[in-house]
Design an enzyme around this catalytic site. Structure first.
Site, PDB file in Angstrom:
ATOM      1  N   ARG A  67       0.814  -1.223   0.000  1.00 30.50           N
ATOM      2  CA  ARG A  67       0.000   0.000   0.000  1.00 30.50           C
ATOM      3  C   ARG A  67       0.849   1.276   0.000  1.00 30.50           C
ATOM      4  NH1 ARG A  67      -3.652  -1.991   4.952  1.00 30.50           N
ATOM      5  NH2 ARG A  67      -1.884  -3.423   5.157  1.00 30.50           N
TER       6      ARG A  67
ATOM      7  N   GLN B 244      12.466 -14.693   5.672  1.00 31.41           N
ATOM      8  CA  GLN B 244      11.172 -15.311   5.366  1.00 31.41           C
ATOM      9  C   GLN B 244      11.031 -15.198   3.851  1.00 31.41           C
ATOM     10  OE1 GLN B 244       7.782 -12.958   6.491  1.00 31.41           O
ATOM     11  NE2 GLN B 244       6.363 -14.678   6.446  1.00 31.41           N
TER      12      GLN B 244
ATOM     13  N   THR C 290       1.726 -12.745   8.954  1.00 29.13           N
ATOM     14  CA  THR C 290       2.459 -12.444  10.191  1.00 29.13           C
ATOM     15  C   THR C 290       2.705 -13.708  11.030  1.00 29.13           C
ATOM     16  OG1 THR C 290       0.326 -11.825  11.159  1.00 29.13           O
ATOM     17  CG2 THR C 290       1.718 -10.036  10.379  1.00 29.13           C
TER      18      THR C 290
ATOM     19  N   ASP D 106       6.289  -1.999  11.353  1.00 28.35           N
ATOM     20  CA  ASP D 106       5.702  -0.767  10.816  1.00 28.35           C
ATOM     21  C   ASP D 106       4.943   0.021  11.880  1.00 28.35           C
ATOM     22  OD1 ASP D 106       3.544  -2.458  11.145  1.00 28.35           O
ATOM     23  OD2 ASP D 106       2.686  -2.114   9.163  1.00 28.35           O
TER      24      ASP D 106
ATOM     25  N   LYS E   2      32.218  25.130  -0.070  1.00 29.66           N
ATOM     26  CA  LYS E   2      32.257  23.662  -0.029  1.00 29.66           C
ATOM     27  C   LYS E   2      33.641  23.207   0.394  1.00 29.66           C
ATOM     28  CE  LYS E   2      33.880  20.995  -2.687  1.00 29.66           C
ATOM     29  NZ  LYS E   2      34.501  20.265  -3.806  1.00 29.66           N
TER      30      LYS E   2
ATOM     31  N   TYR F 236      32.120  31.795  -4.628  1.00 28.20           N
ATOM     32  CA  TYR F 236      32.187  30.351  -4.488  1.00 28.20           C
ATOM     33  C   TYR F 236      33.584  29.983  -4.008  1.00 28.20           C
ATOM     34  CZ  TYR F 236      32.848  25.452  -5.364  1.00 28.20           C
ATOM     35  OH  TYR F 236      33.153  24.135  -5.180  1.00 28.20           O
TER      36      TYR F 236
ATOM     37  N   ALA G 130      33.658  40.855  -3.136  1.00 30.70           N
ATOM     38  CA  ALA G 130      32.434  40.412  -3.816  1.00 30.70           C
ATOM     39  C   ALA G 130      32.784  39.688  -5.109  1.00 30.70           C
ATOM     40  CB  ALA G 130      31.552  41.613  -4.115  1.00 30.70           C
TER      41      ALA G 130
ATOM     42  N   ASN H 230      38.242  25.617  -8.861  1.00 30.56           N
ATOM     43  CA  ASN H 230      38.896  24.482  -8.201  1.00 30.56           C
ATOM     44  C   ASN H 230      38.846  23.204  -9.031  1.00 30.56           C
ATOM     45  OD1 ASN H 230      36.095  24.374  -7.821  1.00 30.56           O
ATOM     46  ND2 ASN H 230      36.310  23.056  -6.038  1.00 30.56           N
TER      47      ASN H 230
HETATM   48  C1  UD1 Z   1      -1.511  -6.435  11.560  1.00 32.25           C
HETATM   49  C2  UD1 Z   1      -2.436  -7.301  12.457  1.00 32.25           C
HETATM   50  C3  UD1 Z   1      -3.633  -6.443  12.889  1.00 32.25           C
HETATM   51  C4  UD1 Z   1      -3.135  -5.220  13.615  1.00 32.25           C
HETATM   52  C5  UD1 Z   1      -2.129  -4.425  12.775  1.00 32.25           C
HETATM   53  C6  UD1 Z   1      -1.497  -3.358  13.635  1.00 32.25           C
HETATM   54  C7  UD1 Z   1      -2.224  -9.582  11.604  1.00 32.25           C
HETATM   55  C8  UD1 Z   1      -2.865 -10.669  10.851  1.00 32.25           C
HETATM   56  N1  UD1 Z   1      -2.901  -8.442  11.707  1.00 32.25           N
HETATM   57  O1  UD1 Z   1      -2.248  -6.106  10.402  1.00 32.25           O
HETATM   58  O2  UD1 Z   1      -4.481  -7.197  13.749  1.00 32.25           O
HETATM   59  O3  UD1 Z   1      -4.246  -4.387  13.971  1.00 32.25           O
HETATM   60  O4  UD1 Z   1      -1.078  -5.275  12.290  1.00 32.25           O
HETATM   61  O5  UD1 Z   1      -0.648  -2.525  12.900  1.00 32.25           O
HETATM   62  O6  UD1 Z   1      -1.139  -9.771  12.120  1.00 32.25           O
HETATM   63  N2  UD1 Z   1       5.065  -9.081   7.790  1.00 32.25           N
HETATM   64  C9  UD1 Z   1       6.065 -10.017   7.656  1.00 32.25           C
HETATM   65  N3  UD1 Z   1       5.804 -11.150   6.948  1.00 32.25           N
HETATM   66  C10 UD1 Z   1       4.598 -11.389   6.376  1.00 32.25           C
HETATM   67  C11 UD1 Z   1       3.575 -10.420   6.523  1.00 32.25           C
HETATM   68  C12 UD1 Z   1       3.843  -9.277   7.247  1.00 32.25           C
HETATM   69  O7  UD1 Z   1       7.177  -9.849   8.154  1.00 32.25           O
HETATM   70  O8  UD1 Z   1       4.452 -12.443   5.746  1.00 32.25           O
HETATM   71  C13 UD1 Z   1       5.373  -7.845   8.556  1.00 32.25           C
HETATM   72  C14 UD1 Z   1       5.193  -6.599   7.725  1.00 32.25           C
HETATM   73  O9  UD1 Z   1       6.420  -6.259   7.113  1.00 32.25           O
HETATM   74  C15 UD1 Z   1       4.768  -5.571   8.766  1.00 32.25           C
HETATM   75  C16 UD1 Z   1       4.096  -6.397   9.837  1.00 32.25           C
HETATM   76  O10 UD1 Z   1       4.458  -7.739   9.607  1.00 32.25           O
HETATM   77  O11 UD1 Z   1       5.873  -4.901   9.319  1.00 32.25           O
HETATM   78  C17 UD1 Z   1       2.586  -6.252   9.802  1.00 32.25           C
HETATM   79  O12 UD1 Z   1       2.098  -6.663   8.547  1.00 32.25           O
HETATM   80  P1  UD1 Z   1       0.880  -5.933   7.831  1.00 32.25           P
HETATM   81  O13 UD1 Z   1       0.611  -6.618   6.572  1.00 32.25           O
HETATM   82  O14 UD1 Z   1       1.113  -4.474   7.791  1.00 32.25           O
HETATM   83  O15 UD1 Z   1      -0.302  -6.259   8.847  1.00 32.25           O
HETATM   84  P2  UD1 Z   1      -1.649  -5.437   9.055  1.00 32.25           P
HETATM   85  O16 UD1 Z   1      -2.578  -5.756   7.949  1.00 32.25           O
HETATM   86  O17 UD1 Z   1      -1.348  -4.024   9.308  1.00 32.25           O
HETATM   87 CA    CA Z   2       0.470  -2.819   9.268  1.00 34.66          CA
END
Ligand code: UD1
Ligand code: CA
Length: 449
Positions: free
Chosen positions: A14, A73, A79, A103, A347, A362, A376, A382
């Site tokens: 996004r 991963q 997640t 994030d 610089k 300069y 001036a 350089n």
């Molecule tokens: C997630 C939570 C949601 C919560 C929100 C808060 C889940 C299913 N949902 O949703 O309940 O309210 O965060 O901000 O967990 N990531 C990985 N590997 C993956 C997928 C994601 O490392 O396979 C990391 C992403 O890089 C990110 C974090 O996990 O930093 C969260 O992923 P994201 O897809 O943003 O989850 P949300 O939809 O925001």
């Molecule tokens: Ca998120």
């Protein structure tokens, strides 16, 4: 004993960016760096960052954190799948695992401390951080029995309309008792709207689980798009400006100023409107910066004034005046009580104390002594198209207006250079150098008819 896992493998679709989401900068630090910084008061035994999309880039960006371990991963299946990657690395670990979304960058260290404390005091299988959010759209909703006995988390896209009315959201920050979590992880399924493995499902299987509400919901803002990035920046700016003002800094118009949290502003500095201070900059007391200035990675001494100017990677010593409309960059080093005036670019140049470079110059790859007066329009030539060459100007020397100093060249001390000279050879101390053709005047001359 606590281990930490930061989930940072997602691309962040996004954001519509080629840069991995967690590397987007926010006030001088990337999102994932900020998450790491929020661990400052926890002293975890191990810190894992789960990387995937452009994982190498994420890893490189964190090379100043030598204790961090990276786990790849390779496919981002959710997640829960990200946390599953820890299984081989934490075999036999009997402590707690703190899971943080990469994030969620505005978390305060105290909040994580209190989450851990509740988790330990209650000997929970899992403890999750929640917030009452005025605009919960997009977040997972947390349902409880009573105030804080956990029932379930439902992702926004899996919520019924009635469930969407619940303002209590999942922050994406959890503490798990690892021996219990590790048994559940292999059992996660993908029967949800996204067809992903959700870490939130693991919470749904565990018992006992309690929730901890964060006091300030702004802390748990998750960054999924540019609009949320800007909202987080706003929150961060308010925090930084409040702290600066509380410590004795005048912000004449806080709304038009931006600060990084990596800077130092001493008490009794005055920051005028439309001024931006970034990176590792330090502004010492008594200085007045702005209006309309950008200071990046620069050290500004005491009682300096900077007006409508840009200063990056440079030093300005006590009592000097810069601007309006000056540009100091690339290791310009300005001594005490100098005057750097209108339309001057400097610089990689060292300028001795009480030297004036007041208009339209300069100076690059040069060293200037003390009390030099740069006339001036003086320019150091350089660059020969391939290499940069040095210019030295001794103390108390005066360059006439519109002089060109063709480098490499040494101009001694107490020298006067005549206006309009093109200096290509060294000039010894205590001399006058004139390098221009004599004026010819033809009396009575008229153009041919
Ligand atoms: C997630 C939570 C949601 C919560 C929100 C808060 C889940 C299913 N949902 O949703 O309940 O309210 O965060 O901000 O967990 N990531 C990985 N590997 C993956 C997928 C994601 O490392 O396979 C990391 C992403 O890089 C990110 C974090 O996990 O930093 C969260 O992923 P994201 O897809 O943003 O989850 P949300 O939809 O925001
Ligand atoms: Ca998120």
């Amino acid at each position: 004993m606590v281990a930490v896992a930061i989930l940072a493998a997602g691309r962040g679709t996004r954001m519509k960016s080629s840069l991995p989401k967690v590397l987007h900068p926010l006030g001088g630090r990337s999102l994932v760096e900020r998450v790491l910084e929020s661990l400052s008061s926890i002293a975890p035994k191990r810190i894992f960052v789960i990387v995937g999309y452009q994982g190498e880039q994420v890893q490189q960006s964190l090379d100043r954190y030598p204790n961090v371990e990276f786990i790849e991963q390779t496919e981002q299946l959710g997640t829960g799948h990200a946390v599953q990657q820890l299984l081989p690395h934490l075999e036999g670990f009997s402590g707690d695992l703190l899971v943080l979304n990469g994030d969620v960058p505005l978390m305060r260290p105290q909040t994580l401390e209190s989450l851990l404390k509740t988790h330990r005091d209650r000997q929970n299988a899992a403890t999750i951080l929640t917030a009452q959010h005025p605009n919960p759209q997009g977040y997972g909703r947390v349902f409880c029995q009573g105030n804080n006995v956990f029932q379930q988390i439902v992702e926004d896209r899996d919520c019924t309309d009635a469930q969407k009315q619940n303002p209590r959201i999942n922050a994406g920050i959890y503490c798990f008792h690892w021996p219990k979590l590790s048994k559940i992880l292999p059992k996660l399924e993908t029967n949800n709207d996204q067809g992903e493995y959700y870490i939130t499902d693991a919470v749904n299987y565990l018992n006992p689980v309690t929730v901890v509400d964060v006091e300030d919901y702004q802390e748990i803002l998750g960054i999924n798009d540019r609009k949320q990035l800007a909202a987080a920046y706003d929150i961060l700016q308010t925090r930084l400006k409040d702290a600066a003002m509380a410590s004795g800094v005048t912000l004449v118009d806080p709304h038009s100023v931006t600060l990084d949290d990596t800077i130092v502003l001493e008490p009794d500095t005055i920051i005028e409107p439309h001024t931006h201070i970034r990176g590792t900059s330090v502004i010492r007391s008594g200085s007045r910066i702005g209006p309309g200035s950008l200071i990046e990675n620069s050290k500004i001494g005491q009682n300096v004034t900077v007006l409508y100017s840009v200063i990056s990677d440079s030093v300005v010593a006590d009592g000097s005046r810069v601007g309006p409309y000056a540009h100091l960059r690339g290791q310009a080093d300005i001594g005490e009580n100098c005057r750097i005036g209108n339309f001057v670019e400097i610089k990689q140049t060292e300028v001795g104390a009480k030297t004036n470079i007041a208009h339209l110059s300069y100076l690059g790859n040069a060293t200037l002594g003390e009390r030099v007066n740069v006339g001036a329009g003086t320019i150091t030539a350089n660059y020969d198209g391939v290499n940069k060459h040095p210019t030295h100007i001794g103390s108390r020397t005066k360059t006439g207006s519109n002089s060109v100093l063709v480098a490499p060249v040494n101009v001694g001390e107490d020298v006067t250079i005549a206006a309009g000279s093109v200096i290509t050879e060294d000039v010894p101390d205590d001399s006058l150098a004139i390098a221009r053709s004599r004026q010819t005047v033809k009396p009575g001359w008229k153009p041919k008819p």
